[in-house]
Design a protein around this motif. Structure first.
Motif, PDB file in Angstrom:
ATOM      1  N   HIS A 123       0.815  -1.183   0.000  1.00 34.57           N
ATOM      2  CA  HIS A 123      -0.047   0.027   0.011  1.00 34.57           C
ATOM      3  C   HIS A 123       0.990   1.372   0.084  1.00 34.57           C
ATOM      4  O   HIS A 123       1.898   1.260   0.428  1.00 34.57           O
ATOM      5  CB  HIS A 123      -1.014   0.005   1.126  1.00 34.57           C
ATOM      6  N   ASP A 155       6.549   0.268   6.897  1.00 31.07           N
ATOM      7  CA  ASP A 155       5.163   0.168   6.576  1.00 31.07           C
ATOM      8  C   ASP A 155       4.428   1.235   5.866  1.00 31.07           C
ATOM      9  O   ASP A 155       4.369   2.423   6.147  1.00 31.07           O
ATOM     10  CB  ASP A 155       4.107  -0.162   7.975  1.00 31.07           C
ATOM     11  N   ASP A 156       4.273   1.088   4.419  1.00 33.59           N
ATOM     12  CA  ASP A 156       4.590  -0.345   3.652  1.00 33.59           C
ATOM     13  C   ASP A 156       5.310   0.211   2.452  1.00 33.59           C
ATOM     14  O   ASP A 156       5.558  -0.457   1.544  1.00 33.59           O
ATOM     15  CB  ASP A 156       3.284  -0.851   3.315  1.00 33.59           C
ATOM     16  N   GLU A 189      -5.028   1.729   2.816  1.00 27.73           N
ATOM     17  CA  GLU A 189      -5.027   0.609   3.658  1.00 27.73           C
ATOM     18  C   GLU A 189      -5.301   1.090   4.908  1.00 27.73           C
ATOM     19  O   GLU A 189      -5.973   0.425   5.983  1.00 27.73           O
ATOM     20  CB  GLU A 189      -3.698  -0.156   3.259  1.00 27.73           C
ATOM     21  N   GLU A 190      -4.641   2.150   5.289  1.00 26.62           N
ATOM     22  CA  GLU A 190      -4.591   2.072   6.901  1.00 26.62           C
ATOM     23  C   GLU A 190      -5.919   2.846   7.216  1.00 26.62           C
ATOM     24  O   GLU A 190      -6.358   2.986   8.295  1.00 26.62           O
ATOM     25  CB  GLU A 190      -3.404   3.517   7.205  1.00 26.62           C
ATOM     26  N   GLU A 216       2.371  -7.410   2.825  1.00 26.16           N
ATOM     27  CA  GLU A 216       2.955  -7.216   4.099  1.00 26.16           C
ATOM     28  C   GLU A 216       1.967  -8.137   5.069  1.00 26.16           C
ATOM     29  O   GLU A 216       0.905  -8.716   4.790  1.00 26.16           O
ATOM     30  CB  GLU A 216       2.579  -5.688   4.782  1.00 26.16           C
TER      31      GLU A 216
HETATM   32 ZN   LIG Z   1       0.880  -1.558   6.265  1.00 20.41          ZN
END
Ligand SMILES: [Zn+2]
Length: 489
Positions: A123, A155-156, A189-190, A216
């Motif tokens: 992401h 991340d990420d 994604e978050e 991940e």
């Molecule tokens: Zn992540």
């Protein structure tokens, strides 16, 4: 040196050279012993491309994709530009104002089989950074003492850059693929909102439909300076929120009454804080602990092995749970109160007080069981518990018998000095749940060997990646993908 690589790297040039030399030999003209040309395939020696990828990672960190608002579009445009330079036509997939994903494909044949295709997923968005608490600018990609600092370093964007490196290495090597390899950079994604993989799948599934994915979710865990184990994520917990709502009579704070909702809420939250759900060993977690028993010292190993015994089982489960918050969460449904809301003025008793409980369910567990337990525990008619909408997805577990799982485990173990690969259930969420829900055998492995000290900086301050670990991760990921997707590797 692998001969196949050399031939592929030479491609047509080698063929022409061979054709030209035949007539001379046929005429009996003595030939010098052919000198073996030194060609290094970017797949067998990743050191150069890893250095380039460090630059891509630094560039990506400098593009601020803090979510909210995400604004992944400039990062998407950057990826398209990098791929374009390699002669790969990448496509931007629109997900709303400022939001996009990127997809690019290396084909194995004219009529590719989506069920065989391999997705490299990462992401582009990052969690926000509290700049004042960092020792460096979180968006400047500062290199210090062998570390690259920046929000997203691990991340990420670390994995995003590593995926890009593997994809470009395949392209440069002109690798003969036995399945399509698809590069996918996701958004949101978050946040998990309207620009997330859920929406991406709903709108564009045909553009990246695949049978396998690496993402991940799992990690290469370093302890005491060496890799202890490789955790290959095959499932993940499911997030659900519960609202705790206490209601009473609002009034003047100078004349308090017994139904003050703040008091009822506080008592309820205190009781919820003592809650411990029963242990439930999922198949992945069971196999994980079987492996861990051999890796931990005798004392802990002994308790892990006793978790299933009738006499000492319960005590052993408690000892193991108390050893680490990660283990505790791998063994139980957990409940964490996260947000309290009540009151508008110092001298007014409000008529309502609320708390949010963030529940993380083991896959297959039901929120209703937790809700029942909590209702019994709270046992207060003034307090109601309500399950909130937008619960996470309870997706099937990826197979621990698939060819891809075996390749990841075997190659990672080999490349990390024989450290065992263990199936892993992450207590955190990833895009893989949505993929698994669509029949993708998705596995999580951030390929960088990282110590706890660096892992805990994800979502925290001074996130960083050791450059040596980054290079090693690029190399291992390349070997995993090559072994799974390249013919005659
Ligand atoms: Zn992540």
């Amino acid at each position: 040196m692998n001969w196949n690589w050399m031939m592929q790297a030479f491609g047509q040039g080698a063929t022409l050279l061979a054709a030209a030399s035949v007539p001379l030999a046929a005429q009996g003209i003595p030939q010098a012993t052919p000198v073996t040309p030194v060609v290094v395939s970017p797949l067998s020696d990743t050191s150069a491309i890893a250095k380039e990828a460090q630059g891509w990672l630094a560039d990506l960190i400098k593009i601020n994709t803090s979510n909210p608002p995400g604004n992944e579009q400039p990062a998407a445009a950057y990826l398209v530009k990098v791929l374009d330079k390699e002669g790969v036509k990448a496509e931007i997939l629109d997900l709303g104002p400022g939001r996009s994903a990127v997809v690019a494909r290396l084909r194995s044949s004219v009529l590719p089989d989506p069920s065989k295709a391999l997705l490299l997923v990462a992401h582009m968005d990052v969690v926000p950074a509290e700049k004042a608490r960092w020792t460096v600018d979180p968006f400047a990609a500062v290199i210090k003492d062998g570390y690259l600092y920046g929000r997203g370093a691990v991340d990420d964007k670390g994995m995003l850059a590593a995926n890009l490196a593997v994809f470009i290495a395949l392209k440069r090597a002109n690798a003969h693929l036995n399945r399509d390899v698809i590069f996918l950079a996701t958004a949101d994604e978050e946040g998990g909102g309207d620009a997330s993989i859920r929406m991406l799948i709903a709108k564009y599934w045909d553009k990246f439909a695949a049978g396998f994915a690496i993402n991940e979710g799992g990690n290469v865990f370093v302890k005491n300076g060496k890799v202890q184990y490789v955790g290959v994520q095959a499932s993940e917990k499911v997030a659900v929120n519960i609202a705790v709502i206490a209601r009473g009579t609002s009034g003047h704070a100078s004349q308090p009454t017994k139904d003050n909702p703040v008091v009822h809420l506080a008592a309820a939250v205190a009781k919820i804080g003592t809650y411990s759900a029963p242990v439930h060993l999922t198949s992945v977690v069971r196999r994980y602990f079987e492996g861990m028993a051999a890796l931990e010292d005798d004392d802990i190993g002994k308790w892990i092995r006793s978790m299933d015994t009738p006499d000492r089982g319960e005590h052993a489960q408690r000892v193991v749970s108390d050893t680490s918050p990660l283990w505790n969460s791998m063994l139980h449904d957990t409940v964490a109160p996260t947000v309290l809301t009540a009151g508008t003025a110092n001298n007014v008793i409000p008529n309502e007080a609320r708390a949010n409980l963030n529940v993380r369910l083991l896959p297959g567990d039901s929120i209703n069981a937790v809700l029942n337990d909590l209702n019994k525990l709270v046992n207060d008619p003034a307090v109601k518990l309500e399950v909130q909408p937008n619960a996470g997805l309870d997706a099937p577990t990826s197979s621990l018998e698939s060819e891809f799982y075996n390749v990841i485990s075997r190659v990672a173990s080999r490349e990390f000095g024989g450290a065992p690969s263990l199936p892993f259930m992450s207590t955190w969420l990833t895009d893989s749940a949505q993929l698994r829900f669509h029949n993708v055998q998705a596995y999580g492995l951030v390929p960088f060997p990282l110590a706890q000290e660096d892992l805990k900086r994800m979502h925290g301050n001074d996130e960083r990646i050791p450059l040596v670990a980054f290079d090693k991760g690029v190399d291992v990921l390349t070997k995993i993908v090559a072994e799974f997707a390249v013919a005659r590797y």
